[in-house]
Write an enzyme that holds these catalytic residues in place. Structure first.
Site, PDB file in Angstrom:
ATOM      1  N   ASP A  66      43.281  17.245  42.110  1.00 46.42           N
ATOM      2  CA  ASP A  66      42.663  17.253  43.726  1.00 46.42           C
ATOM      3  C   ASP A  66      41.759  18.172  43.978  1.00 46.42           C
ATOM      4  O   ASP A  66      41.454  19.329  42.956  1.00 46.42           O
ATOM      5  CB  ASP A  66      43.762  17.188  44.716  1.00 46.42           C
ATOM      6  CG  ASP A  66      45.166  18.322  44.311  1.00 46.42           C
ATOM      7  OD1 ASP A  66      44.683  19.283  43.429  1.00 46.42           O
ATOM      8  OD2 ASP A  66      46.216  18.137  44.707  1.00 46.42           O
ATOM      9  N   ASN A 132      57.593  19.162  50.735  1.00 43.51           N
ATOM     10  CA  ASN A 132      57.824  18.020  51.181  1.00 43.51           C
ATOM     11  C   ASN A 132      57.591  16.858  50.088  1.00 43.51           C
ATOM     12  O   ASN A 132      57.775  15.628  50.570  1.00 43.51           O
ATOM     13  CB  ASN A 132      56.813  17.639  52.458  1.00 43.51           C
ATOM     14  CG  ASN A 132      55.290  17.629  51.789  1.00 43.51           C
ATOM     15  OD1 ASN A 132      54.977  17.568  50.535  1.00 43.51           O
ATOM     16  ND2 ASN A 132      54.235  17.650  52.791  1.00 43.51           N
ATOM     17  N   HIS A 134      55.420  16.224  48.102  1.00 41.29           N
ATOM     18  CA  HIS A 134      53.797  15.774  47.785  1.00 41.29           C
ATOM     19  C   HIS A 134      53.498  15.900  46.211  1.00 41.29           C
ATOM     20  O   HIS A 134      54.111  16.829  45.803  1.00 41.29           O
ATOM     21  CB  HIS A 134      52.787  16.244  48.535  1.00 41.29           C
ATOM     22  CG  HIS A 134      52.456  17.654  48.424  1.00 41.29           C
ATOM     23  ND1 HIS A 134      52.088  18.491  49.543  1.00 41.29           N
ATOM     24  CD2 HIS A 134      52.171  18.442  47.513  1.00 41.29           C
ATOM     25  CE1 HIS A 134      51.735  19.735  48.941  1.00 41.29           C
ATOM     26  NE2 HIS A 134      51.929  19.707  47.957  1.00 41.29           N
ATOM     27  N   GLU A 139      50.802  12.931  50.624  1.00 41.04           N
ATOM     28  CA  GLU A 139      51.937  13.509  51.492  1.00 41.04           C
ATOM     29  C   GLU A 139      52.730  12.361  51.800  1.00 41.04           C
ATOM     30  O   GLU A 139      52.456  11.176  51.414  1.00 41.04           O
ATOM     31  CB  GLU A 139      51.240  14.028  52.667  1.00 41.04           C
ATOM     32  CG  GLU A 139      50.062  15.109  52.710  1.00 41.04           C
ATOM     33  CD  GLU A 139      50.754  16.310  52.435  1.00 41.04           C
ATOM     34  OE1 GLU A 139      51.931  16.516  51.958  1.00 41.04           O
ATOM     35  OE2 GLU A 139      49.955  17.209  52.530  1.00 41.04           O
TER      36      GLU A 139
END
Ligand code: F6R
Length: 237
Positions: A66, A132, A134, A139
């Site tokens: 990313d 979380n 990810h 997400e």
């Protein structure tokens, strides 16, 4: 799914040995790399092993997960810059065969999966995990079929990453990330997690239900995943 649980220091060494073995057999393997604080020990170890002549990346092609939208590769918080400084400049990889999604040419994201496929597909994809769940910047709620795409970062991810910027306002609000399908297309996957702060999401991801609400849980469906954890990250398993 195989779990490797040890001290943080040994995890970096054991993970590095996986690259030594792979590149010993397949020197031109296509590797998927990640950024963040988790792989830093591994990258340091790979640099040391390369310097010692125990591993070579000369024929490797790499694709990073990313990149922040809006940041040029020369920006010191861009993931291209991170990879150059923490790994690529310290090993013998051919920089022209290292790929990071463009943070400026967002339309090029559509071609990233094609480029990976044209290179022969990723042999080993390295992943960290967000608080979380990810993976990459996928997400909670990201469809499992997603390919490389532009995403809005959640407030919790921006806050977690604010430690690298001088203030939260400077943290980009979007990024370009490999999709969940892109990650799952890799022939093997190595996820690393360190520290007590990751223990709960590690438990949820690998012992809870497979759901887009916990993106890393999708890895339960992949045939070859190794999870490298220090004792703290593994403490709730
Ligand atoms: C990095 C990435 C992220 C991180 C995750 C964990 O390229 O895609 O998913 O792996 O946010 O970050 P750290 O390692 O800093 O805890």
């Amino acid at each position: 799914m195989r779990f490797i649980i040890d001290t943080e220091e040994n995890i970096a060494k054991l993970a590095a040995q996986r690259y030594v073995q792979l590149l010993g057999k397949q020197p031109d393997a296509v590797l998927g790399f990640a950024t963040g604080s988790t792989p830093l020990g591994l990258y340091g170890e790979l640099a040391r092993l390369c310097e010692a002549g125990e591993v070579s990346f000369r024929n490797v092609t790499s694709f990073n997960l990313d990149e922040y939208a809006g940041l040029d590769g020369s920006h010191d918080q861009s993931y291209r810059y991170f990879m150059d400084k923490n790994l690529f400049e310290k090993i013998d990889i051919d920089r022209s065969r290292t790929f990071v999604p463009s943070g400026l040419d967002i339309a090029a994201a559509a071609d990233y999966d094609k480029a990976i496929e044209a290179a022969g597909g990723i042999e080993l994809q390295l992943l960290g995990i967000g608080n979380n769940g990810h993976i990459g910047f996928n997400e909670p709620g990201t469809p499992f079929e997603s390919l490389t795409h532009l995403v809005e970062l959640t407030e919790s991810t921006r806050q977690a990453n604010a430690r690298f910027f001088s203030s939260i306002d400077e943290v980009p609000t979007q990024s370009v990330t490999m999709g969940i399908r892109t990650v799952m297309n890799a022939r093997s996957i190595m996820l690393m997690a360190l520290g007590k702060g990751k223990a709960e999401i590690v438990r949820k991801s690998f012992t809870g239900p497979v759901t887009p609400e916990v993106p890393a849980s999708v890895l339960q469906l992949h045939p070859f995943v190794e999870v490298y954890l220090d004792y703290e990250a593994a403490s709730l398993l």
